[in-house]
Write an enzyme that holds these catalytic residues in place. Sequence first.
Site, mmCIF file in Angstrom:
data_model
loop_
_atom_site.group_PDB
_atom_site.id
_atom_site.type_symbol
_atom_site.label_atom_id
_atom_site.label_comp_id
_atom_site.label_asym_id
_atom_site.label_seq_id
_atom_site.Cartn_x
_atom_site.Cartn_y
_atom_site.Cartn_z
ATOM 1 N N HIS A 41 0.880 -1.171 0.000
ATOM 2 C CA HIS A 41 0.000 0.000 0.000
ATOM 3 C C HIS A 41 0.913 1.215 0.000
ATOM 4 O O HIS A 41 1.629 1.450 0.971
ATOM 5 C CB HIS A 41 -0.897 -0.013 1.239
ATOM 6 N N ARG B 239 -9.249 14.213 2.750
ATOM 7 C CA ARG B 239 -9.107 14.769 4.104
ATOM 8 C C ARG B 239 -7.665 14.593 4.532
ATOM 9 O O ARG B 239 -6.862 14.025 3.807
ATOM 10 C CB ARG B 239 -9.991 13.994 5.068
HETATM 11 P P1 ADP Z 1 -6.770 5.921 7.038
HETATM 12 O O1 ADP Z 1 -6.413 5.436 5.679
HETATM 13 O O2 ADP Z 1 -6.247 7.278 7.354
HETATM 14 O O3 ADP Z 1 -6.576 4.941 8.121
HETATM 15 P P2 ADP Z 1 -9.488 5.120 7.056
HETATM 16 O O4 ADP Z 1 -10.353 5.272 5.866
HETATM 17 O O5 ADP Z 1 -8.982 3.786 7.430
HETATM 18 O O6 ADP Z 1 -8.290 6.148 6.932
HETATM 19 O O7 ADP Z 1 -10.282 5.699 8.316
HETATM 20 C C1 ADP Z 1 -10.155 7.018 8.713
HETATM 21 C C2 ADP Z 1 -9.901 7.119 10.167
HETATM 22 O O8 ADP Z 1 -11.028 7.652 10.798
HETATM 23 C C3 ADP Z 1 -9.603 5.778 10.787
HETATM 24 O O9 ADP Z 1 -8.422 5.833 11.524
HETATM 25 C C4 ADP Z 1 -10.773 5.511 11.680
HETATM 26 O O10 ADP Z 1 -10.338 4.912 12.864
HETATM 27 C C5 ADP Z 1 -11.310 6.895 11.930
HETATM 28 N N1 ADP Z 1 -12.727 6.809 12.076
HETATM 29 C C6 ADP Z 1 -13.615 6.390 11.183
HETATM 30 N N2 ADP Z 1 -14.845 6.428 11.681
HETATM 31 C C7 ADP Z 1 -14.720 6.887 12.943
HETATM 32 C C8 ADP Z 1 -15.627 7.127 13.992
HETATM 33 N N3 ADP Z 1 -16.927 6.907 13.858
HETATM 34 N N4 ADP Z 1 -15.156 7.587 15.152
HETATM 35 C C9 ADP Z 1 -13.851 7.822 15.306
HETATM 36 N N5 ADP Z 1 -12.946 7.616 14.352
HETATM 37 C C10 ADP Z 1 -13.365 7.130 13.189
HETATM 38 P P1 ADP Z 2 -10.472 1.618 2.899
HETATM 39 O O1 ADP Z 2 -11.431 2.630 2.381
HETATM 40 O O2 ADP Z 2 -11.044 0.744 3.922
HETATM 41 O O3 ADP Z 2 -9.172 2.253 3.271
HETATM 42 P P2 ADP Z 2 -9.063 0.587 0.543
HETATM 43 O O4 ADP Z 2 -9.683 0.402 -0.778
HETATM 44 O O5 ADP Z 2 -8.154 1.745 0.691
HETATM 45 O O6 ADP Z 2 -10.209 0.648 1.641
HETATM 46 O O7 ADP Z 2 -8.291 -0.744 0.923
HETATM 47 C C1 ADP Z 2 -7.802 -0.991 2.219
HETATM 48 C C2 ADP Z 2 -6.690 -2.030 2.188
HETATM 49 O O8 ADP Z 2 -7.141 -3.267 1.631
HETATM 50 C C3 ADP Z 2 -5.503 -1.656 1.341
HETATM 51 O O9 ADP Z 2 -4.600 -0.831 2.024
HETATM 52 C C4 ADP Z 2 -4.916 -3.005 1.002
HETATM 53 O O10 ADP Z 2 -4.160 -3.535 2.050
HETATM 54 C C5 ADP Z 2 -6.125 -3.875 0.859
HETATM 55 N N1 ADP Z 2 -6.528 -3.945 -0.558
HETATM 56 C C6 ADP Z 2 -7.361 -3.101 -1.174
HETATM 57 N N2 ADP Z 2 -7.528 -3.443 -2.471
HETATM 58 C C7 ADP Z 2 -6.779 -4.545 -2.668
HETATM 59 C C8 ADP Z 2 -6.551 -5.413 -3.789
HETATM 60 N N3 ADP Z 2 -7.141 -5.215 -4.955
HETATM 61 N N4 ADP Z 2 -5.715 -6.466 -3.631
HETATM 62 C C9 ADP Z 2 -5.121 -6.699 -2.441
HETATM 63 N N5 ADP Z 2 -5.307 -5.943 -1.349
HETATM 64 C C10 ADP Z 2 -6.133 -4.883 -1.444
HETATM 65 MG MG MG Z 3 -7.929 3.255 2.052
#
Ligand code: ADP
Ligand code: ADP
Ligand code: MG
Length: 672
Positions: free
Chosen positions: A208, A292
């Site tokens: 990633h 963001r």
């Molecule tokens: P990142 O790629 O920065 O980890 P994610 O898409 O995984 O972003 O999620 C964004 C962040 O916001 C995460 O770390 C998650 O824990 C936090 N988050 C999402 N929903 C909530 C919530 N309802 N309350 C607190 N934190 C949240």
């Molecule tokens: P989120 O919105 O929860 O962050 P992402 O689409 O960014 O979702 O994917 C989260 C994680 O899932 C990635 O960081 C990667 O580890 C795994 N992932 C996503 N797409 C793939 C893929 N096509 N093949 C393998 N792993 C994946």
């Molecule tokens: Mg993601």
Amino acid sequence: MFSKILIANRGEIACRVIKTARRMGIKTVAVYSDADRNAMHVAMADEAYHIGPASARESYLVADKIIDVARKSGAQAVHPGYGFLSENAGFAEACAKAGIVFIGPPPAAIRAMGSKSEAKKIMEKAKVPLVPGYHGDDQSEALLVKEAARIGYPVLIKAAAGGGGKGMRVVESEVKFVEQLAGAKREAKGAFSDDHMLIEKYLTRPRHIEIQVFADTKGNCVYLFERDCSIQRRHQKVVEEAPAPGMPLERRKAMGEAAVAAAKAIGYVGAGTVEFIANQDGTFYFMEMNTRLQVEHPVTEMITGQDLVEWQLKVASGEPLPLLQDDLAINGHAIEVRLYAEDPVRNFLPSIGPLRHLRLPEENAHVRVDTGVLQGVEVSMNYDPMIAKIIVWDIDRLSAIRRLAGAMSDTQVVGVSTNTALLAAIAAHPAFAAGELDTGFIERHKAEVIVRPGAPSDQVLALAALAQLSRFGARSCELQKQSLDPWSPWGIASGWRVNGTSQDTLGFKSGDNDIKVGVTYRRDGTYELALPNGAIVASGELSEDGGLRATVNGVRQSANVVRLVANDGSEDLVIMAPGINQRLKALDPRNVSAVEEAPHGTLQAPMPGKVIDVKVKDGEKVRRGQPVVVLEAMKMEHTISAPSDGTIKKVKFAAGELVDEGVELVEFEPAA
Ligand code: ADP
Ligand code: ADP
Ligand code: MG
């Protein structure tokens, strides 16, 4: 520039935004729920307003309440942090309508990237490479099955509205597809109220790698290089670093420019992250864009020397980007780890409870700690279980890893389970040092990095024994001071005696093992301890706050010992020192054979939640590890499995029912 802003968030990110605002002379307004009355972000802000009950749905996620507070307090702008309303286009619009600046991209850009499916359609047009997959509107099961077969297994089912790794399922073969699709949809519906799905080819051993972009309202757009976030669990980041190990200059430029093209394609303004998934050979594909500030933005700040929140505030108030592409350079290496209240041994189940003891590394030029909690607060099921982010910096990667190892050994948490040992083990792992990164890292190395606490070493037992002896001694001194006879033998400093003899036995229990430690009181006030691997001479002094200054076989050592007393009076000791974090049950020294039995044959809810699936029937025989009940808690599904082979005597809950922590889900009889 603004003179007052509102931070529509909580925890570490709210605190982090307040710090920059304060440095820039901007006043800050916090909002808080019932659960956060005493939270750090409330104390740090210049003003704070209560916005409702603990549940985020009734507080931090209610746009109207936030806008109301902004109006009332005279805040000119709202910083949404991450999570909550940060990627909510409707909220950004409502702010604009109320004449308040939303510190983030325009609503149209949020909307364009809000759905992973729609984002991919836009990126396809902008000629940004995509993972092979299906992101169409037709959601019929039959079509999805067909598309999965066309893409070729394994495939990944993803929620279009997804985030935080929720609503995602890897499917190895067609047999499992329909069931996994249902699970992903259920999770997506619960977390995002939207179960639109897309399918991607599931890459094996991918990395990633994401690019930080920044655009202003004058038409400038730059990239602040990459972050490697490959070390993950449950598809969510645990360790992030910048720059990415082994990144060639040309590829950095190609990925940076692709990310800028993506941002420009949607008229982006502000901080954003374009996430790519990369093969080991370096080929990369667009995955999604987060519109963001990202959780892991500190590593970018450490290598560029920039404050991204300051950039956000400047751009939002109409100023141009502080630096253009040619002014930006990478300096050294930074690594961030996310300290979570969760239990790696139990499949990363979130852990809730009061933070009885919290010690985070000291900050300096090499170590930064972003946190929003204090010792004593409760990690609740209402919010994200992140306790802190620990960020280290040094001139090169190996030096940064050394800093990380040091910082992790200074980290102590008692009260909830944490991933501290996992993070420390990753920092110490040769494969991590060698930069062998991909999203399967934790799974591949789980034997070394997910360690169940083993039998306590003699060293740990010595520290535990010293803590007990010191505490009993202090207590008997108190008694002696109160007694009228100052010369009572109980007052002699050379060790307290349980039975009034020169020898005693202390009892501890670790797992199922009873451990006895023989104590001989020596004339010089030290103890000789009989430990499983031999005798040692030791002495030590426990302070009120649990600090233990010990001398064990002539070596001085500092440790922390936290004593936890349960409602039934049973006592646990948590012994912490660099490289040591062990919990022991302390038995009553007057009766070391008193050993209470753990309740047998029950399968309990590990946390409060909702039963969403019961996989067994009354009387059914199950094998060890077989799924029994699926629970939903903190918007994630958790499968509770049989602890051993046995029989389900009685199922106690049906799908849809709510359960409290610790309740028995089924009556279970382990096989003899
Ligand atoms: P990142 O790629 O920065 O980890 P994610 O898409 O995984 O972003 O999620 C964004 C962040 O916001 C995460 O770390 C998650 O824990 C936090 N988050 C999402 N929903 C909530 C919530 N309802 N309350 C607190 N934190 C949240
Ligand atoms: P989120 O919105 O929860 O962050 P992402 O689409 O960014 O979702 O994917 C989260 C994680 O899932 C990635 O960081 C990667 O580890 C795994 N992932 C996503 N797409 C793939 C893929 N096509 N093949 C393998 N792993 C994946
Ligand atoms: Mg993601």
